[in-house]
Design a protein around this motif. Structure first.
Motif, PDB file in Angstrom:
ATOM      1  N   UNK A   2       0.831  -1.203   0.000  1.00 28.82           N
ATOM      2  CA  UNK A   2       0.000   0.000   0.000  1.00 28.82           C
ATOM      3  C   UNK A   2       0.867   1.255   0.000  1.00 28.82           C
ATOM      4  N   UNK A   3       0.282   2.355  -0.491  1.00 31.80           N
ATOM      5  CA  UNK A   3       0.990   3.632  -0.477  1.00 31.80           C
ATOM      6  C   UNK A   3       1.140   4.149   0.939  1.00 31.80           C
ATOM      7  N   UNK A   4       2.231   4.833   1.170  1.00 25.51           N
ATOM      8  CA  UNK A   4       2.431   5.481   2.469  1.00 25.51           C
ATOM      9  C   UNK A   4       1.531   6.710   2.551  1.00 25.51           C
ATOM     10  N   UNK A   5       1.022   7.021   3.734  1.00 22.61           N
ATOM     11  CA  UNK A   5       0.174   8.211   3.867  1.00 22.61           C
ATOM     12  C   UNK A   5       0.983   9.492   3.624  1.00 22.61           C
TER      13      UNK A   5
END
Length: 56
Positions: A2-5
């Protein structure tokens, strides 16, 4: 994976909060002229950093 925030806004807000309390502390300790000089020095340093990053 998943993408990092993206914490850019949170980092900018906390940077502003820290800048305000540090300048407030300088103002209480040494007065407004010291705050103005600190702001001028910070501005010059930021401009130098920008010039180095842009390669101008």
């Amino acid at each position: 994976m998943r993408e990092a925030p993206n914490y850019t806004n949170a980092a900018l807000v906390m940077g502003l909060v820290n800048l305000i309390w540090v300048l407030g502390l300088i103002w209480v300790a040494w007065g407004l002229p010291a705050v103005l000089v600190t702001g001028l020095v910070l501005n010059l340093l930021i401009n130098k950093l920008a010039e180095r990053r842009l390669g101008s």
